[in-house]
Structures are given as C-alpha cells and as structure tokens.
Motif scaffolding. Sequence first.
Motif, short mmCIF file in Angstrom:
data_model
loop_
_atom_site.label_atom_id
_atom_site.label_comp_id
_atom_site.label_asym_id
_atom_site.label_seq_id
_atom_site.Cartn_x
_atom_site.Cartn_y
_atom_site.Cartn_z
N ASP A 1 0.84 -1.19 0.00
CA ASP A 1 0.00 0.00 0.00
C ASP A 1 0.88 1.25 0.00
O ASP A 1 1.83 1.36 0.78
CB ASP A 1 -0.89 0.00 1.24
CG ASP A 1 -1.73 1.26 1.34
OD1 ASP A 1 -2.74 1.36 0.63
OD2 ASP A 1 -1.33 2.16 2.12
N TRP A 2 0.55 2.21 -0.86
CA TRP A 2 1.43 3.38 -1.04
C TRP A 2 1.60 4.19 0.23
O TRP A 2 2.72 4.63 0.54
CB TRP A 2 0.89 4.27 -2.16
CG TRP A 2 -0.28 5.14 -1.75
CD1 TRP A 2 -1.61 4.81 -1.80
CD2 TRP A 2 -0.21 6.45 -1.19
NE1 TRP A 2 -2.38 5.84 -1.32
CE2 TRP A 2 -1.56 6.87 -0.94
CE3 TRP A 2 0.82 7.34 -0.87
CZ2 TRP A 2 -1.88 8.11 -0.38
CZ3 TRP A 2 0.51 8.58 -0.32
CH2 TRP A 2 -0.82 8.96 -0.09
N ARG B 1 3.65 2.28 2.73
CA ARG B 1 5.04 2.25 2.26
C ARG B 1 5.74 3.59 2.51
O ARG B 1 6.87 3.64 2.98
CB ARG B 1 5.08 1.91 0.77
CG ARG B 1 6.45 1.45 0.29
CD ARG B 1 6.48 1.19 -1.21
NE ARG B 1 5.19 0.92 -1.80
CZ ARG B 1 4.87 1.23 -3.05
NH1 ARG B 1 5.75 1.83 -3.84
NH2 ARG B 1 3.67 0.95 -3.53
N THR B 2 5.02 4.68 2.22
CA THR B 2 5.58 6.01 2.47
C THR B 2 5.86 6.22 3.95
O THR B 2 6.92 6.73 4.34
CB THR B 2 4.62 7.09 1.96
OG1 THR B 2 4.39 6.91 0.56
CG2 THR B 2 5.19 8.48 2.19
N ALA C 1 6.53 5.53 -4.26
CA ALA C 1 5.38 5.25 -3.40
C ALA C 1 4.32 6.33 -3.55
O ALA C 1 3.12 6.03 -3.64
CB ALA C 1 5.83 5.14 -1.94
N ASP D 1 2.60 5.99 -6.84
CA ASP D 1 1.68 4.85 -6.79
C ASP D 1 0.39 5.21 -6.08
O ASP D 1 -0.64 4.57 -6.29
CB ASP D 1 2.34 3.66 -6.08
CG ASP D 1 3.39 2.98 -6.94
OD1 ASP D 1 3.46 3.27 -8.15
OD2 ASP D 1 4.15 2.14 -6.39
N GLY D 2 0.44 6.24 -5.23
CA GLY D 2 -0.77 6.70 -4.55
C GLY D 2 -1.63 7.60 -5.41
O GLY D 2 -2.66 8.10 -4.94
#
Length: 203
Positions: free
Chosen positions: A75-76, A79-80, A121, A124-125
């Motif tokens: 999940d972005w 992950r961030t 990340a 990707d979000g």
Amino acid sequence: MITRNGDSRRDEIVRVALALLDEEGLEAVSLRAVARRLGVRLNTVSWHVKTKARLRELMADAIFAGISLDGLPDDWRDRTTELAHRFRRALLAHRDGAFVVAGTFVAEPATLRAAEALVAALLDGGLEPRDAGWTCWTILYFTLGLTQEEQGATGAVAGLLESAVTPDSHPALARVLPHLVDNEFTRRFEFGLDRILDAAARG
C-alpha cells in the motif's frame, strides 16, 4: 593506515568520519581529524574527498545507505510511512545525523535510491508528479527538522519558554505550553507525518 586504492579508500575515510561523528559530534569531524585517526597525512585524505563539504556529502549518503528498502508494504501510504520512519531511524543511528544531512543536496547512489523509493510510493498513490515531488520534499524537511530538534534537545529551550510564557503575557502559548516543551518526538513525528499524507491523499 589507508592501504587500498580508489573508492575503497574513500569509503574508509567516510567510515572513520562517521566513527568520529558518533564519538565526538559533528564539530569534531574535519579532514585533519580523519587523517590523524587513520595515521596518514592530511593531503592523503584531501586527495580522496577534496573538502570538508564534500566529506559531509559522503557522510550524508552513508547515512542514507542505512535505510533498508527490503520488506516494504504494498500500500502506497503504508510504504511512504515506513520509508519515513526508516529515514528517521537512520538519522538517529548517528550522533548529529540530522545535522550532517541537513543543508546537503547529494546526488549519490544511496540517497538517490531512497528518494526513488519514496517518490515511487507517492506516485503509486495517484499523486501528480509535482505533488509527489513537493510531498517528498515536505517529508524530508519535516523529518530532518524534527530529528535535529530531537538530537539537539537539552532542556534549555523548555526552561526558557516556561520562564517567559505566562497566561497574561502569552495566553495562546500558555494553553499549549506542555505540548511545546514535551519530549514526545516519536508521537510528534507520527502526528505530523499523518497530516502530510492526509493532505497528499486529498490532492
């Protein structure tokens, strides 16, 4: 003694500089101090790192190298968040680590690898490129600033505020004073990071 050639010699210089940093703090780190620790002449160290500013850049990249990119969430946002926490831990792993990194702009492998992971990340979000770039900077600035405060905390600032702020002189500050002078750095970090990512998610 420095006995190897090329980049390995430079890496050894950086390792010694980081050891000096951890033992004595940033002010103690100089080309001369590193040369003395290695038992070589100053010009030997200067040949490989040129200047103190360049040594600091290499030290900053070595700190970034402490950020593992393994096992990151899919999940972005998770992950961030995890990358930001790992960045903070890498800074805290070295005395004055945030002070070393702050003020440098390093296009070195470890720094670029970590930045690539963070920006990827955010992209990707669903963030637009500008928003992803600016959010990356916001996270880095916030993490560096708070970690500098944490690593420099002595209690002196709290004492100054507590002696200067009263409900009559500064009513707003007085209401929040306990939260301005606490040492809840981890909770402050989580609070600020959540709000940065909430704003990013809203676009």
